[in-house]
Design a protein around this motif. Structure first.
Motif, mmCIF file in Angstrom:
data_model
loop_
_atom_site.group_PDB
_atom_site.id
_atom_site.type_symbol
_atom_site.label_atom_id
_atom_site.label_comp_id
_atom_site.label_asym_id
_atom_site.label_seq_id
_atom_site.Cartn_x
_atom_site.Cartn_y
_atom_site.Cartn_z
ATOM 1 N N ILE A 132 73.456 39.162 56.842
ATOM 2 C CA ILE A 132 74.848 38.934 57.271
ATOM 3 C C ILE A 132 74.865 38.569 58.756
ATOM 4 O O ILE A 132 75.523 37.616 59.178
ATOM 5 C CB ILE A 132 75.723 40.176 56.993
ATOM 6 C CG1 ILE A 132 75.821 40.434 55.485
ATOM 7 C CG2 ILE A 132 77.133 40.004 57.590
ATOM 8 C CD1 ILE A 132 76.496 41.740 55.090
ATOM 9 N N LEU A 141 79.073 32.206 58.692
ATOM 10 C CA LEU A 141 80.128 33.218 58.542
ATOM 11 C C LEU A 141 80.818 33.380 59.899
ATOM 12 O O LEU A 141 80.156 33.361 60.926
ATOM 13 C CB LEU A 141 79.463 34.541 58.107
ATOM 14 C CG LEU A 141 80.339 35.715 57.691
ATOM 15 C CD1 LEU A 141 81.195 35.361 56.481
ATOM 16 C CD2 LEU A 141 79.453 36.930 57.350
ATOM 17 N N PHE A 145 85.904 38.933 58.967
ATOM 18 C CA PHE A 145 85.628 38.825 57.522
ATOM 19 C C PHE A 145 85.632 40.234 56.920
ATOM 20 O O PHE A 145 85.622 41.229 57.645
ATOM 21 C CB PHE A 145 84.299 38.089 57.275
ATOM 22 C CG PHE A 145 83.075 38.835 57.731
ATOM 23 C CD1 PHE A 145 82.393 39.695 56.861
ATOM 24 C CD2 PHE A 145 82.584 38.678 59.040
ATOM 25 C CE1 PHE A 145 81.252 40.374 57.288
ATOM 26 C CE2 PHE A 145 81.449 39.365 59.469
ATOM 27 C CZ PHE A 145 80.782 40.222 58.590
ATOM 28 N N GLN A 147 83.580 42.807 54.559
ATOM 29 C CA GLN A 147 82.335 43.117 53.849
ATOM 30 C C GLN A 147 82.664 44.043 52.684
ATOM 31 O O GLN A 147 83.305 45.088 52.861
ATOM 32 C CB GLN A 147 81.323 43.825 54.766
ATOM 33 C CG GLN A 147 80.018 44.123 54.001
ATOM 34 C CD GLN A 147 79.059 45.056 54.743
ATOM 35 O OE1 GLN A 147 79.465 45.807 55.631
ATOM 36 N NE2 GLN A 147 77.792 45.013 54.366
ATOM 37 N N LEU A 171 78.055 47.538 59.865
ATOM 38 C CA LEU A 171 77.696 46.843 58.610
ATOM 39 C C LEU A 171 76.940 47.769 57.663
ATOM 40 O O LEU A 171 76.039 48.502 58.076
ATOM 41 C CB LEU A 171 76.820 45.622 58.910
ATOM 42 C CG LEU A 171 77.514 44.323 59.312
ATOM 43 C CD1 LEU A 171 76.446 43.239 59.583
ATOM 44 C CD2 LEU A 171 78.477 43.844 58.226
ATOM 45 N N SER A 176 76.034 42.397 49.532
ATOM 46 C CA SER A 176 77.449 42.349 49.896
ATOM 47 C C SER A 176 78.098 41.020 49.575
ATOM 48 O O SER A 176 77.457 39.969 49.567
ATOM 49 C CB SER A 176 77.602 42.571 51.413
ATOM 50 O OG SER A 176 77.115 43.840 51.780
ATOM 51 N N CYS A 178 80.774 38.779 51.489
ATOM 52 C CA CYS A 178 81.461 38.648 52.776
ATOM 53 C C CYS A 178 82.545 37.614 52.566
ATOM 54 O O CYS A 178 82.256 36.451 52.263
ATOM 55 C CB CYS A 178 80.492 38.172 53.854
ATOM 56 S SG CYS A 178 79.161 39.349 54.121
#
Lengths: 384, 384
Positions: A132, A141, A145, A147, A171, A176, A178
């Protein structure tokens, strides 16, 4: 048609949803079996037969299910492989294992929406926190956002908003989803029911307000004042998702209406849902009875509401843990159209779902006012 | 006020009334214990703890009751001596044994009405059939009259009209109330509730139509179109009887309205009653929840109705005996505002109470029309 009403129905999970399914079934004196690790669970007192076991364990689920006619769930986190094998043995499993399999993984769920052109916010799937971070660094990304843990998320756990690089330290290091943060105006839910004959029906749209800290539905209301096109679209979308999944049983479809009045699917649950508790008192047929009608391939019940309703979750007071105690129950028992449901959990914890209260009235505004009074009066605390 | 809601509540009898008490209690997750001979009884599946025993047996009732906080009944034919002794041990027994004692003997009941100037038809008490014949011969009693067995009568058994000397061969040879036949225009019922704080409340008046052969309530409707004075008088009479008895719990007061619009008390029952089944769906608080509120000395619930209602008893078809089977259930499940309750009795017999159906609607006439359709559609038969 004649019937003995002697089918053996099993439910994986003995929480409050299992309990309320049993309560709905007891009107028809159905033979309802619960599988659950905790013998003190909410459903154990009202089911016909309680079986002790782990719903995530293959052998326990097979052992439980193989003598039953019909098997259902009250939570998605069950052993799917066992359900698939039970289906092969001729047990009717509703919702079908293939459907649970998609829904219990929020990644597969999102991909399902995308493949079937259902509106859902843009997303990417990542296997862990490092990936991520890497996606942020390479511009795949952008902040903010959301998660979401692909699996294991429940009751608001495993979901968080990542607003900026400071938040990255929070995180979760887990596979995940996202997804792009939607600029939410309303969160709504439509519960759909489908029986094996593919008869389909939906409940009126409910609005959901979330508890700011616990990330749990705290306050639910029905009807919600939306324009006619949006009502039509939300119902159609929910029914289309249920049909695309070919689900048998209930499907609760949680959606966002954004500030531009666009509709987005958030997530779905293939079972009775928090956003349908109020149907016990406010609708001609409750979501629980409707699910049972699906399981037995009975005609679906009338989902229309005869009262406006507000539902409040009774969450354990923050910072309290210990033997369950109710404060202010007497006060709310004096109020008209007020229905406390206590789940019977022996101990309370911060934000644990301990019960709910449904308030029904002729007009939604009156119900909301009563609900606001009630929120101040009743508390679930530890020790009396 | 804080509460753990951990009182142990016992119910003597596990029939459908016990079952529906348990269903109402399960919303609050109460600790409900049933004592009953038949382990397959309607209440066994929904109570918290089932105890096997005879409710008419002194030792069984003592054994069952001595560890409980509160004890109630779902049928009058229980061991009163045991209840009196349990009361001395500190168990709260509601209704009180002294009240059950009066009510379970129709002779004492009639004398209670007379002593307290409540309107009830003239009567004499006789120990056996010979003494009744003697009373006819000497002019103390005239045709037509109603013979009611003082005890043991239940669900229409032990009650008969003796019209003429030919009927005398049917006389039951048992201690009896012989009472003047009332020229009945309506049979009505008012259910009253009183809690230990002497808060009192009554449900709306219901009209009852009896099955011609089985002498059981077959058809019940609420509201009933009576003039305002009569409504006032019927409610006042029912509440006055409850206050005079000083009962804690429900009291169902069955009354006749004769062709001259005079009101007469027929008989009372100190428990949930057939004439209150419909309150589960049609009223803000059901009779079952109201009884539980009485037991726990909670504030009484709102008895007002939000729908008109008709209730039909599902009686076993005449001449059929064997494993229970339902005919036409599918058809009635398609109908709006129709609520079948199946008691789960494994075998049916002629006129046995196997379940009931409540029909709710905005107007009583519409509910009656649906009820008439339903009576033709659903049957309880033996074997499928």
């Amino acid at each position: 048609m004649t019937s003995k009403i002697n089918k053996k129905i099993g439910i994986l999970g003995g929480g409050q949803l299992g309990k309320m399914l049993c309560q709905a079934g007891s009107k028809f004196h159905l033979n309802l079996h619960i599988l659950e690790k905790n013998a003190d669970c909410p459903a154990s007192a009202v089911c016909t037969v309680f079986s002790h076991g782990d719903i995530t364990n293959y052998d326990d689920v097979i052992q439980f299910g193989k003598t039953l006619d019909i098997l259902t769930i009250e939570i998605e986190n069950v052993n799917i492989h066992a359900l698939e094998d039970l289906e092969k043995l001729g047990v009717k499993v509703y919702p079908q294992p293939a459907v649970i399999n998609i829904i219990k993984d929020k990644g597969l769920q999102k991909e399902f929406y995308k493949q079937n052109n259902f509106p859902t916010s843009d997303f990417i799937l990542k296997p862990n926190a490092d990936e991520i971070r890497f996606a942020i660094n390479n511009g795949e990304l952008t902040f903010p956002f959301v998660q979401k843990s692909r699996t294991e998320g429940y009751d608001g756990k495993g979901v968080q908003v990542i607003n900026n690089s400071d938040d990255l330290k929070n995180l979760l290091d887990t596979p995940s989803v996202c997804e792009k943060l939607v600029d939410i105006k309303y969160e709504i839910s439509v519960i759909v029911a489908r029986n094996p004959s593919r008869e389909v029906s939906s409940f009126p749209i409910v609005g959901m307000e979330f508890h700011p800290t616990a990330n749990l539905v705290e306050f639910l209301y029905c009807p919600i004042d939306l324009n006619e096109n949006l009502v039509h679209l939300a119902k159609k979308t929910a029914i289309d998702v249920a049909n695309s999944l070919d689900i048998v049983g209930l499907l609760a479809v949680e959606m966002f209406v954004d500030i531009n009045a666009e509709l987005w699917i958030n997530e779905v649950a293939p079972r009775p849902h928090n956003s349908g508790h109020h149907t016990i008192e406010a609708n001609y047929c409750s979501q629980y009875e409707q699910h049972i009608r699906c399981l037995l391939n009975w005609p679906l019940g009338d989902t229309s509401a005869h009262h406006a309703a507000v539902m409040i979750n009774l969450l354990g007071e923050s910072g309290q843990a210990g033997p369950t105690c109710y404060e202010g129950l007497d006060d709310i028992l004096k109020m008209k159209g007020v229905y406390p449901h206590l789940y019977g959990k022996k101990t309370t914890q911060s934000f644990r779902k301990m019960g709910h209260v449904t308030i029904i009235d002729k007009e939604i505004q009156a119900a909301i006012e009563t609900a606001n009074l009630i929120k101040e009066k009743i508390k679930v605390i530890a020790n009396c």
